[in-house]
Write a protein that holds these residues in place. Structure first.
Motif, PDB file in Angstrom:
ATOM      1  N   ASP A   1      96.572  83.942  44.791  1.00  0.00           N
ATOM      2  CA  ASP A   1      96.572  82.107  45.279  1.00  0.00           C
ATOM      3  C   ASP A   1      95.601  81.467  44.408  1.00  0.00           C
ATOM      4  O   ASP A   1      95.715  80.379  44.209  1.00  0.00           O
ATOM      5  CB  ASP A   1      95.526  82.489  46.800  1.00  0.00           C
ATOM      6  CG  ASP A   1      96.565  83.029  47.756  1.00  0.00           C
ATOM      7  OD1 ASP A   1      97.932  82.997  47.387  1.00  0.00           O
ATOM      8  OD2 ASP A   1      96.242  83.575  48.782  1.00  0.00           O
ATOM      9  N   LEU A   2      94.467  82.249  43.848  1.00  0.00           N
ATOM     10  CA  LEU A   2      93.691  81.492  42.874  1.00  0.00           C
ATOM     11  C   LEU A   2      94.518  80.968  41.542  1.00  0.00           C
ATOM     12  O   LEU A   2      94.198  79.847  41.219  1.00  0.00           O
ATOM     13  CB  LEU A   2      92.336  82.173  42.671  1.00  0.00           C
ATOM     14  CG  LEU A   2      91.446  81.734  41.740  1.00  0.00           C
ATOM     15  CD1 LEU A   2      90.522  80.512  42.574  1.00  0.00           C
ATOM     16  CD2 LEU A   2      90.352  82.699  41.257  1.00  0.00           C
TER      17      LEU A   2
ATOM     18  N   TYR B   1      90.712  79.665  34.639  1.00  0.00           N
ATOM     19  CA  TYR B   1      91.121  80.378  35.862  1.00  0.00           C
ATOM     20  C   TYR B   1      90.152  81.672  35.799  1.00  0.00           C
ATOM     21  O   TYR B   1      89.531  82.045  36.772  1.00  0.00           O
ATOM     22  CB  TYR B   1      92.603  80.606  35.673  1.00  0.00           C
ATOM     23  CG  TYR B   1      92.910  81.950  36.623  1.00  0.00           C
ATOM     24  CD1 TYR B   1      92.741  81.912  38.067  1.00  0.00           C
ATOM     25  CD2 TYR B   1      93.543  83.190  35.969  1.00  0.00           C
ATOM     26  CE1 TYR B   1      93.243  83.079  38.797  1.00  0.00           C
ATOM     27  CE2 TYR B   1      93.712  84.084  36.774  1.00  0.00           C
ATOM     28  CZ  TYR B   1      93.721  84.222  38.191  1.00  0.00           C
ATOM     29  OH  TYR B   1      94.024  85.377  38.679  1.00  0.00           O
ATOM     30  N   LEU B   2      89.893  81.936  34.588  1.00  0.00           N
ATOM     31  CA  LEU B   2      89.313  83.353  34.427  1.00  0.00           C
ATOM     32  C   LEU B   2      87.823  83.013  34.660  1.00  0.00           C
ATOM     33  O   LEU B   2      87.022  84.047  35.191  1.00  0.00           O
ATOM     34  CB  LEU B   2      89.496  83.971  33.020  1.00  0.00           C
ATOM     35  CG  LEU B   2      91.080  84.708  32.984  1.00  0.00           C
ATOM     36  CD1 LEU B   2      90.985  85.169  31.529  1.00  0.00           C
ATOM     37  CD2 LEU B   2      91.277  85.761  33.992  1.00  0.00           C
ATOM     38  N   LYS B   3      87.445  81.821  34.258  1.00  0.00           N
ATOM     39  CA  LYS B   3      85.939  81.295  34.389  1.00  0.00           C
ATOM     40  C   LYS B   3      85.662  81.385  35.999  1.00  0.00           C
ATOM     41  O   LYS B   3      84.458  81.660  36.516  1.00  0.00           O
ATOM     42  CB  LYS B   3      85.792  80.283  33.876  1.00  0.00           C
ATOM     43  CG  LYS B   3      84.205  79.603  33.873  1.00  0.00           C
ATOM     44  CD  LYS B   3      84.041  78.365  33.268  1.00  0.00           C
ATOM     45  CE  LYS B   3      82.478  78.083  33.014  1.00  0.00           C
ATOM     46  NZ  LYS B   3      81.949  77.588  34.527  1.00  0.00           N
TER      47      LYS B   3
ATOM     48  N   VAL C   1      85.652  84.804  37.674  1.00  0.00           N
ATOM     49  CA  VAL C   1      84.390  85.764  37.449  1.00  0.00           C
ATOM     50  C   VAL C   1      83.041  84.986  38.208  1.00  0.00           C
ATOM     51  O   VAL C   1      82.578  85.563  38.897  1.00  0.00           O
ATOM     52  CB  VAL C   1      84.099  85.929  35.972  1.00  0.00           C
ATOM     53  CG1 VAL C   1      82.782  86.609  35.700  1.00  0.00           C
ATOM     54  CG2 VAL C   1      85.428  86.836  35.410  1.00  0.00           C
ATOM     55  N   ASP C   2      83.018  83.814  37.456  1.00  0.00           N
ATOM     56  CA  ASP C   2      81.969  83.053  37.995  1.00  0.00           C
ATOM     57  C   ASP C   2      81.524  82.527  39.341  1.00  0.00           C
ATOM     58  O   ASP C   2      80.602  82.531  40.063  1.00  0.00           O
ATOM     59  CB  ASP C   2      81.591  81.888  37.002  1.00  0.00           C
ATOM     60  CG  ASP C   2      80.237  81.142  37.015  1.00  0.00           C
ATOM     61  OD1 ASP C   2      79.309  81.929  37.082  1.00  0.00           O
ATOM     62  OD2 ASP C   2      80.073  79.989  36.873  1.00  0.00           O
ATOM     63  N   ASP C   3      82.692  82.114  40.038  1.00  0.00           N
ATOM     64  CA  ASP C   3      82.659  81.369  41.391  1.00  0.00           C
ATOM     65  C   ASP C   3      83.142  82.619  42.466  1.00  0.00           C
ATOM     66  O   ASP C   3      82.468  82.431  43.593  1.00  0.00           O
ATOM     67  CB  ASP C   3      83.644  80.200  41.337  1.00  0.00           C
ATOM     68  CG  ASP C   3      83.039  79.079  40.763  1.00  0.00           C
ATOM     69  OD1 ASP C   3      82.084  79.072  40.068  1.00  0.00           O
ATOM     70  OD2 ASP C   3      83.949  78.262  40.498  1.00  0.00           O
ATOM     71  N   VAL C   4      83.887  83.561  41.930  1.00  0.00           N
ATOM     72  CA  VAL C   4      84.256  84.393  43.032  1.00  0.00           C
ATOM     73  C   VAL C   4      83.709  85.733  43.111  1.00  0.00           C
ATOM     74  O   VAL C   4      82.871  86.299  43.738  1.00  0.00           O
ATOM     75  CB  VAL C   4      85.819  84.214  43.011  1.00  0.00           C
ATOM     76  CG1 VAL C   4      86.174  85.359  44.036  1.00  0.00           C
ATOM     77  CG2 VAL C   4      86.458  82.856  43.236  1.00  0.00           C
TER      78      VAL C   4
ATOM     79  N   GLU D   1      90.122  69.056  44.685  1.00  0.00           N
ATOM     80  CA  GLU D   1      89.484  70.219  45.418  1.00  0.00           C
ATOM     81  C   GLU D   1      90.744  70.670  46.179  1.00  0.00           C
ATOM     82  O   GLU D   1      91.547  70.077  46.866  1.00  0.00           O
ATOM     83  CB  GLU D   1      88.750  69.742  46.540  1.00  0.00           C
ATOM     84  CG  GLU D   1      87.258  69.134  46.217  1.00  0.00           C
ATOM     85  CD  GLU D   1      86.192  68.578  47.182  1.00  0.00           C
ATOM     86  OE1 GLU D   1      85.079  68.652  46.728  1.00  0.00           O
ATOM     87  OE2 GLU D   1      86.606  68.858  48.348  1.00  0.00           O
ATOM     88  N   LEU D   2      90.870  71.872  46.144  1.00  0.00           N
ATOM     89  CA  LEU D   2      92.065  72.539  46.778  1.00  0.00           C
ATOM     90  C   LEU D   2      91.585  73.842  47.622  1.00  0.00           C
ATOM     91  O   LEU D   2      90.633  74.523  47.457  1.00  0.00           O
ATOM     92  CB  LEU D   2      93.014  73.262  45.868  1.00  0.00           C
ATOM     93  CG  LEU D   2      93.928  72.141  44.931  1.00  0.00           C
ATOM     94  CD1 LEU D   2      94.361  72.868  43.911  1.00  0.00           C
ATOM     95  CD2 LEU D   2      94.640  71.590  45.773  1.00  0.00           C
ATOM     96  N   ASP D   3      91.732  73.686  49.065  1.00  0.00           N
ATOM     97  CA  ASP D   3      91.546  74.894  49.844  1.00  0.00           C
ATOM     98  C   ASP D   3      92.597  76.135  49.423  1.00  0.00           C
ATOM     99  O   ASP D   3      93.678  76.100  49.243  1.00  0.00           O
ATOM    100  CB  ASP D   3      91.849  74.488  51.262  1.00  0.00           C
ATOM    101  CG  ASP D   3      90.926  73.729  51.719  1.00  0.00           C
ATOM    102  OD1 ASP D   3      91.070  72.912  52.704  1.00  0.00           O
ATOM    103  OD2 ASP D   3      89.728  73.782  51.465  1.00  0.00           O
ATOM    104  N   LEU D   4      91.863  77.418  49.557  1.00  0.00           N
ATOM    105  CA  LEU D   4      92.675  78.652  49.229  1.00  0.00           C
ATOM    106  C   LEU D   4      92.880  79.280  50.603  1.00  0.00           C
ATOM    107  O   LEU D   4      91.902  79.573  51.482  1.00  0.00           O
ATOM    108  CB  LEU D   4      92.028  79.621  48.425  1.00  0.00           C
ATOM    109  CG  LEU D   4      91.874  79.057  46.867  1.00  0.00           C
ATOM    110  CD1 LEU D   4      90.956  79.723  46.115  1.00  0.00           C
ATOM    111  CD2 LEU D   4      93.102  78.771  46.319  1.00  0.00           C
TER     112      LEU D   4
END
Length: 444
Positions: A371-372, A391-393, A396-399, A441-444
């Motif tokens: 999804d991300l 995507y990888l940032k 790791v950083d946000d999730v 902004e996108l809701d997941l």
């Protein structure tokens, strides 16, 4: 040499994991541990390992890597550089740029090479320990041949002259400077020794007194740089290294320089290829990277017909049948599926060192990783090929970091993906162009 991966539980593996995760958290390509992330590169391994073996046996290879922005060219060359380093190569990665490292000035390219020179044992710049190891090897060879302590200096001089005979035909000042460096060390003059070594590394503006002491003049020029590269390869081989792996990254920047400088740079590249193929540089594996537009466009390789002929490779067939032995190698870039596969690999790598591995595995499951990936690709205009870095940032950083640290954080409920223009590269920003807001902004 075996390329088996260390056990996940070993301390070395933990250090490598941390280095990889830290780099991804910053949005950067890791400098080491890339074998932990390599997905989809196995089809290149056999051919490239054979080329590295050939170079280690005294051959030379030139390789051109092509791929769109975001296709993983830097990742690929660092991954290949790690394989070379494990085989005993020295490695140098050079960013080509109009202001810092113009390709048409080979003396500058050589200087950057020595500044970024690294080995399995020494970080950049590894030039001094390599030169010191060479003189130690000459002393050992002289003693093994029966030289006494009193005869050692003369025996080393004889060996130096013999080992650098071919180099001295093109760049006699290389051997002269090596003698000057050794003499300064013998006299305990560290300042002069360091200055002479800097001159050997192509540094300009070395003190005139140090140059006079070593018996050399002026600064290294475009043509002398090739002779010095030849000398460096000789020193590497005799000091126990099996070769030198050099990357000239982002060569496509040549398309944006003045036409006269561009023509000189393209001709310098043609000259380098010819010198590699002539056998002048045994032990050299030279790689350039560029976009398809650089290789195929009239502002790049096609501008110089002899260069275009040397790099010509047929890419009209299905990419599945690309020949990894060819002079030009195509990186296919990321698809949605391969991006998800990479994300899962990163998640698993993170779990192995997480504080709360079960929570991370449960909340950042494969479905969430997918999804991300779709959300980030959407934020970049659906252009998945340029999405991996950001995507990888975000992953790791946000999730992953938040799930690992906060017991009540659930990314599906507490996280809204925000991609701000200030965190994007120019290419990523262009991919996201057309949006009406600075942040998406996108809701997941």
């Amino acid at each position: 040499m075996s390329s088996a991966k260390p056990s996940p539980s070993s301390p070395a593996s933990a250090v490598r994991r941390r280095a990889v995760i830290d780099a991804l958290r910053r949005g950067a390509v890791p400098h080491s541990g890339l074998d932990l992330l390599a997905t989809g590169l196995d089809r290149f391994e056999t051919a490239l390992d054979a080329e590295l073996d050939a170079v280690a046996s005294g051959g030379a290879v030139f390789k051109a890597v092509r791929g769109e922005y975001g296709s993983g060219k830097t990742f690929f060359t660092r991954w290949l550089g790690e394989r070379a380093k494990r085989l005993g190569f020295a490695v140098a990665e050079i960013q080509v740029s109009e202001t810092e490292t113009p390709l048409h000035k080979l003396e500058t390219v050589y200087r950057r090479l020595t500044e970024r020179l690294t080995t399995a044992s020494f970080p950049p710049s590894a030039l001094r320990p390599i030169v010191d190891a060479w003189f130690y090897a000459l002393e050992e060879d002289a003693l093994a041949a029966g030289a006494t302590e009193d005869e050692l200096a003369g025996a080393v001089e004889t060996l130096l002259t013999a080992r650098l005979t071919e180099v001295s035909r093109h760049a006699p000042s290389f051997a002269t400077a090596m003698r000057g460096y050794r003499a300064a060390l013998a006299e305990g003059d560290e300042a002069t020794a360091a200055a002479v070594l800097a001159w050997l590394g192509g540094q300009p503006h070395v003190a005139a007194a140090a140059r006079r002491s070593a018996g050399v003049r002026g600064d290294l020029d475009h043509f002398g740089a090739l002779g010095f590269l030849q000398g460096l390869l000789t020193v590497l081989r005799d000091s126990g290294h099996r070769g030198l792996f050099v990357v000239l990254d982002e060569v496509e920047t040549l398309q944006r320089v003045r036409s006269d400088a561009r023509d000189k740079a393209l001709n310098a590249l043609r000259q380098l290829i010819d010198e590699v193929h002539s056998g002048r540089f045994p032990g050299l594996y030279l790689v350039i990277t560029g976009t398809p537009a650089f290789y195929d466009g009239q502002q790049g390789v096609q501008r110089l017909a002899p260069l275009a002929q040397r790099l010509a490779t047929d890419f009209t067939t299905d990419p599945r049948f690309d020949n990894p032995r060819a002079v030009q190698l195509r990186l296919p870039g990321f698809t949605q599926d391969s991006l998800v596969t990479l994300g899962v690999t990163i998640r698993n790598l993170y779990v192995a060192g997480a504080t709360s591995p079960d929570r991370v595995r449960a909340l950042v499951d494969d479905a969430y990783v997918a999804d991300l990936a779709r959300a980030v690709g959407g934020a970049l205009g659906g252009k998945v090929g340029v999405a991996p870095r950001i995507y990888l940032k975000k992953l790791v950083d946000d999730v992953l970091d938040r799930v690992d640290q906060f017991d009540d954080f659930d990314p599906r409920h507490d996280y809204k993906l925000t991609v701000g223009s200030n965190e994007l590269t120019d290419v990523e920003r262009n991919a996201a162009a057309g949006r009406t807001a600075d942040d998406i902004e996108l809701d997941l």
